[in-house]
Scaffold this motif. Structure first.
Motif, PDB file in Angstrom:
ATOM      1  N   ASP A  52       2.327   1.714  -3.403  1.00 29.82           N
ATOM      2  CA  ASP A  52       1.315   2.146  -4.359  1.00 29.82           C
ATOM      3  C   ASP A  52       1.027   3.639  -4.269  1.00 29.82           C
ATOM      4  O   ASP A  52       0.786   4.291  -5.276  1.00 29.82           O
ATOM      5  CB  ASP A  52       0.016   1.366  -4.137  1.00 29.82           C
ATOM      6  N   ARG A  53       1.063   4.160  -3.055  1.00 32.12           N
ATOM      7  CA  ARG A  53       0.813   5.590  -2.881  1.00 32.12           C
ATOM      8  C   ARG A  53       1.793   6.416  -3.710  1.00 32.12           C
ATOM      9  O   ARG A  53       1.443   7.456  -4.252  1.00 32.12           O
ATOM     10  CB  ARG A  53       0.965   5.980  -1.401  1.00 32.12           C
ATOM     11  N   LEU A  94       4.177   9.166 -12.317  1.00 33.02           N
ATOM     12  CA  LEU A  94       4.490   9.386 -13.732  1.00 33.02           C
ATOM     13  C   LEU A  94       5.988   9.581 -13.927  1.00 33.02           C
ATOM     14  O   LEU A  94       6.568   9.056 -14.878  1.00 33.02           O
ATOM     15  CB  LEU A  94       3.749  10.606 -14.257  1.00 33.02           C
ATOM     16  N   THR A 149       1.645   5.172  -7.961  1.00 33.46           N
ATOM     17  CA  THR A 149       0.506   5.594  -8.775  1.00 33.46           C
ATOM     18  C   THR A 149       0.133   7.039  -8.465  1.00 33.46           C
ATOM     19  O   THR A 149      -0.980   7.475  -8.731  1.00 33.46           O
ATOM     20  CB  THR A 149      -0.720   4.675  -8.565  1.00 33.46           C
ATOM     21  N   HIS A 150       1.076   7.780  -7.926  1.00 34.58           N
ATOM     22  CA  HIS A 150       0.868   9.204  -7.645  1.00 34.58           C
ATOM     23  C   HIS A 150       0.877   9.980  -8.959  1.00 34.58           C
ATOM     24  O   HIS A 150       1.640   9.663  -9.863  1.00 34.58           O
ATOM     25  CB  HIS A 150       2.001   9.687  -6.732  1.00 34.58           C
ATOM     26  N   PRO A 151      -0.005  11.007  -9.076  1.00 41.29           N
ATOM     27  CA  PRO A 151      -0.064  11.731 -10.355  1.00 41.29           C
ATOM     28  C   PRO A 151       1.278  12.331 -10.772  1.00 41.29           C
ATOM     29  O   PRO A 151       1.559  12.393 -11.968  1.00 41.29           O
ATOM     30  CB  PRO A 151      -1.108  12.822 -10.107  1.00 41.29           C
ATOM     31  N   GLU A 184       0.825  -1.212   0.000  1.00 45.17           N
ATOM     32  CA  GLU A 184       0.000   0.000   0.000  1.00 45.17           C
ATOM     33  C   GLU A 184       0.853   1.254   0.000  1.00 45.17           C
ATOM     34  O   GLU A 184       0.566   2.226  -0.690  1.00 45.17           O
ATOM     35  CB  GLU A 184      -0.924  -0.004   1.214  1.00 45.17           C
ATOM     36  N   ARG A 217       0.693  -1.813 -12.221  1.00 43.41           N
ATOM     37  CA  ARG A 217       0.555  -0.400 -11.810  1.00 43.41           C
ATOM     38  C   ARG A 217       0.743   0.519 -13.011  1.00 43.41           C
ATOM     39  O   ARG A 217       0.053   1.534 -13.149  1.00 43.41           O
ATOM     40  CB  ARG A 217       1.585  -0.046 -10.739  1.00 43.41           C
ATOM     41  N   GLU A 271      -6.468  -7.393 -11.764  1.00 39.32           N
ATOM     42  CA  GLU A 271      -6.050  -7.702 -10.407  1.00 39.32           C
ATOM     43  C   GLU A 271      -4.697  -7.053 -10.138  1.00 39.32           C
ATOM     44  O   GLU A 271      -3.827  -7.024 -10.990  1.00 39.32           O
ATOM     45  CB  GLU A 271      -5.927  -9.213 -10.251  1.00 39.32           C
ATOM     46  N   MET A 272      -4.544  -6.494  -8.951  1.00 34.15           N
ATOM     47  CA  MET A 272      -3.281  -5.860  -8.583  1.00 34.15           C
ATOM     48  C   MET A 272      -2.516  -6.805  -7.672  1.00 34.15           C
ATOM     49  O   MET A 272      -2.848  -6.948  -6.494  1.00 34.15           O
ATOM     50  CB  MET A 272      -3.542  -4.549  -7.823  1.00 34.15           C
ATOM     51  N   VAL A 307      -2.411   0.618 -14.905  1.00 34.32           N
ATOM     52  CA  VAL A 307      -3.417   1.452 -14.243  1.00 34.32           C
ATOM     53  C   VAL A 307      -3.134   2.932 -14.477  1.00 34.32           C
ATOM     54  O   VAL A 307      -4.024   3.716 -14.805  1.00 34.32           O
ATOM     55  CB  VAL A 307      -3.435   1.150 -12.721  1.00 34.32           C
ATOM     56  N   LEU A 308      -1.860   3.271 -14.366  1.00 37.94           N
ATOM     57  CA  LEU A 308      -1.459   4.660 -14.511  1.00 37.94           C
ATOM     58  C   LEU A 308      -1.761   5.183 -15.917  1.00 37.94           C
ATOM     59  O   LEU A 308      -2.122   6.350 -16.099  1.00 37.94           O
ATOM     60  CB  LEU A 308       0.048   4.747 -14.241  1.00 37.94           C
TER      61      LEU A 308
END
Lengths: 705, 91
Positions: free
Chosen positions: A295-296, A305, A299-301, A292, A390, A511-512, A393-394
């Motif tokens: 992931d923060r 990136l 997948t942060h904007p 977790e 990830r 699924e992640m 998803v991004l």
């Protein structure tokens, strides 16, 4: 297979006929890792007939269990799921596939960390009535999460043998195989349907299932299965009578306040939940999950990136720098072999065929291997760690806007090395329209075979100048070509979504997996498999094309004249002259025509072909002699320069868009199961290339003079 | 924290105006059109009536939403999530 005397007692009793054992499980449960642990290198990867779902078949390599034949089924979340993988897994398990035997035993791989979802599938498989052994995997990870699993209680509730194993560390595989042999020697036991207390429901499902004539079965368990499939909507009714009964059954359930489509899933999950909550106990839940936290950031904007772009930049750079060392080696090795062979074999047609046809062909296949290996080193490490999900998803929000999806990203990225692994990587996209769109635009990414062409033409015709003080003009043109391919690809994807695939649904739903440390053996295995598949699929086509080209360029033989005159009179030269009127508006003469035709084997052949028609030997794209030769090439009639910057730009734009790669078309045919899509691909790309090259030539001719 | 709303014109429940924030928990009240491919998919993944999901992560730029359910994580597009009728779950 003969029985050896030193086998353990249980295996010795097994039939001399191989015990066909299927490995089933949800995706990411560790099926393939277990399969590898059980078979060693004793396996082969095949496709189910007519579809591109992979199947691994092998023989157990552990002493005493050599009569166990293993088949790794496609991953499935449910036997009634309806995705191609799930349909095949279910059909294979029930013996519905025409060329596959029904398995004798099923090893159901269960991920202990995800017990409910895994037991859900296991319970569906137990219902079929084939002997099942549950292989409880990833207990070590479950322990670190504070989960304690009561194996005996699980076995008692499920009514099948449960063996705790680790596919990664190959722990307890002997015990698993003993359980398989034991289950295989026992009588077939009736399906259980323990989750369903409503006998009336099972009877109705059975009587509806019996009306399906497409499955020739009298097995009551399978008939119930068919009935459940009909009820959930994953199967279609085959007759008016069946439809009538089905609607009555749904109506009855709805009257009881039950969602008929969800009935089986809800009942089964609540049964599985009651077992899981008793057999898997959280003993220590204080540990905060690292996933977790990662992931923060990932997948942060902003940070997400940035990290993504950095990883991709590194990957890209590595593909071209690391791989260049073995590529140069392969290049010079094959040049040496060519020279060596010419000194051994007496001059003549045989020498020419072997040295100029076959050796060159093999060389132009192997030259790609280093890049594909480096590419898959990165991809498999990123995949094993869980980062690829990830990244998907991004990117989904962007890709979706142009009619693709997050999963399209890896195939497109792979295509910068070579479109063939790229197209094969589209198998991970479950949605048909997304997959087709990705396949169709993959060859527009500038692959590494275009590099030598760009390098040569830029070095010869783009001035060494700096723009805006510090940017190299040559570098900018280079970057521009890559961007042109990307923009073109996104535009085509958008058009496809708006036209051909307008009404096809697109699903993401992914699924992640938790982040994991990759296993070196698994990574190496992936690299090996991908390279082998490339050599098998693309290699044969490239080699065949190279030999064909050699023939076209060498015949008919001329007795006198310079090598370039010989080329002019050859079949290839005649072809070049025949298409001259067509390519003339793009600024090309017949010599370039010959080289463009030659580049259909593999684009980089363009360079050696240009050298050939211009009377040069032993040169590459960075040789000054070749650069001078094409820069100073003159039209024999007018005496003017044959090529200029406009020709070069037009030619490079043509190479960005044109589908000059027979192996890409061959792989596209194989992956899409017919000629329709490869023809679409060839036609649209050729039209696009011609149009874009024409516009480029006209514009740059008028602007530059 | 990023927030988002799911446009959901069909739902009679309040999920259309739910403000998702990571950590928030919801109970699944119903699935729309349970015979459809997507619904069957969600069902077999354990997103059934009565199950509780927790918002784990919200991808930027209107991207997918990651939910936690039955001990694993699943990423869904917003319109895929909108198939579920959700109510806030309070213990």
């Amino acid at each position: 297979m003969s029985t050896v005397t030193a086998v353990p007692p249980v295996a010795a009793k097994a039939r001399s006929k191989p015990l066909l054992t299927a490995l089933a499980g949800v995706p990411n449960a560790g099926k393939t890792t277990l399969f590898n642990a059980l078979t060693g290198l004793n396996y082969k990867v095949a496709n189910y007939p007519g579809v591109t779902v992979e199947k691994r078949v092998g023989t157990c390599h552990l002493a005493g269990f050599e009569n166990i034949r293993l088949v790794d089924l496609p991953g499935a979340y449910s036997l009634f799921g309806g995705s191609p993988d799930e349909v095949l897994a279910a059909d294979h398990l029930m013996g519905r596939l025409p060329k596959e035997d029904k398995p004798d035993v099923v090893i159901c791989v269960v991920d202990a960390c995800n017990i409910e979802r895994n037991l859900f599938l296991a319970s569906q498989i137990i219902d079929i009535g084939i002997p099942v052994v549950v292989a409880l995997n990833m207990l070590d990870i479950a322990k670190t999460r504070g989960l304690s699993v009561r194996k005996e209680l699980l076995a008692k509730n499920l009514g099948v043998a449960v063996v705790d194993i680790s596919g990664r560390t190959k722990t307890n595989t002997d015990e698993l195989l003993r359980a398989v042999a034991k289950a295989g020697s026992g009588e077939k036991r009736p399906g259980r349907y323990r989750w369903c207390s409503d006998k009336e429901f099972l009877d109705s499902a059975k009587s509806i299932g019996r009306l399906s004539r497409s499955d020739d079965t009298d097995d009551p368990d399978e008939l119930i299965g068919i009935g459940i499939g009909l009820l959930s909507g994953s199967r279609q009714a085959e007759s008016a009578k069946q439809r009538e009964l089905l609607l009555a059954m749904r109506k009855q359930l709805v009257e009881q306040g039950v969602d008929a489509g969800a009935y089986e899933t809800e009942e089964r999950y609540s049964w599985v939940n009651s077992i899981a909550s008793r057999s898997v106990v959280q003993v220590d839940g204080t540990r905060k999950d690292l996933t977790e936290k990662l992931d923060r950031v990932l997948t942060h904007p902003v940070w997400g990136l940035l990290i993504f772009l950095m990883i991709m930049g590194t990957m890209f750079q590595s593909i071209f720098t690391w791989a260049s060392i073995p590529m140069d080696f392969i290049d010079s090795l094959f040049a040496d072999v060519q020279v060596g062979l010419k000194s051994i074999i007496p001059p003549g047609q045989l020498q020419s065929l072997i040295a100029d046809g076959i050796v060159v062909g093999v060389g132009s296949v192997l030259i790609f291997i280093p890049q594909i290996a480096v590419l898959y080193l990165f991809i498999s490490v990123l995949e094993e760690t869980g980062y690829l999900s990830r990244a998907a998803v991004l990117l989904d929000a962007f890709m979706r806007r142009v009619g693709l999806q997050g999963r399209s990203f890896i195939p497109l990225l792979s295509s910068f090395a070579c479109a063939i692994p790229g197209i094969m990587a589209t198998r991970s996209i479950p949605s048909f329209s997304d997959r087709m769109a990705t396949i169709l635009i993959a060859p527009l990414m500038s692959c590494s075979a275009r590099l030598p062409v760009y390098t040569l033409l830029i070095a010869a015709f783009v001035p060494r100048r700096t723009v805006a003080g510090f940017l190299s003009l040559q570098g900018l043109v280079f970057l521009g070509l890559y961007l042109l391919g990307i923009v073109g690809a996104l535009a085509i994807a958008y058009l496809l979504r708006k036209t051909v695939f307008r009404s096809s649904p697109s699903h993401f739903l992914m699924e992640m997996p938790p982040y994991r440390i990759p296993v070196a053996g698994q990574v190496l295995k992936t690299i090996w498999e991908k390279c082998a598949v490339f050599v098998k699929n693309a290699g044969t086509v490239i080699l065949a094309c190279s030999i064909l080209l050699w023939f076209l360029a060498s015949y008919p033989k001329t007795t006198d004249g310079s090598p370039s005159e010989a080329v002019r009179q050859s079949y290839a030269g005649q072809l070049g002259q025949a298409i001259e009127p067509i390519i003339e508006p793009l600024g090309y003469d017949w010599k370039l025509g010959v080289s463009i035709i030659a580049s259909f084997a593999a684009r980089e052949v363009f360079v050696s072909s240009v050298a050939l028609v211009n009377n040069l030997e032993d040169v590459d794209e960075e040789s000054d002699s070749l650069i001078d030769a094409i820069r100073n090439a003159k039209d024999p009639e007018t005496g003017e320069h044959s090529y200029d910057l406009a020709t070069a730009l037009s030619l490079m734009v043509f190479f960005v868009f044109a589908c000059q790669c027979m192996s890409t078309l061959a792989v596209c045919k194989r992956e899409t199961g017919g000629w329709k899509w490869p023809i679409v691909m060839f036609v649209y790309m050729t039209a696009l290339a011609y149009g874009a090259a024409f516009v480029t030539f006209r514009l740059s001719s008028s602007l530059l003079t | 924290m990023h927030k988002c709303t799911i446009p959901n014109i069909f739902s009679t429940m309040k999920s259309s105006i739910l403000q998702f924030t990571p950590g928030a928990k919801y109970r699944i009240e119903a699935l729309r059109d349970s015979y459809s491919y997507l619904s069957q998919r969600l069902l077999s993944l354990g997103l059934i009536k009565g199950a509780v999901i927790e918002i784990a992560n919200i991808a930027p730029f209107g991207g997918p939403i990651e939910v936690k359910c039955r001990g694993y994580n699943l990423s869904l597009r917003r319109d895929e999530l909108a198939i579920l009728t959700l109510t806030p779950f309070v213990i």
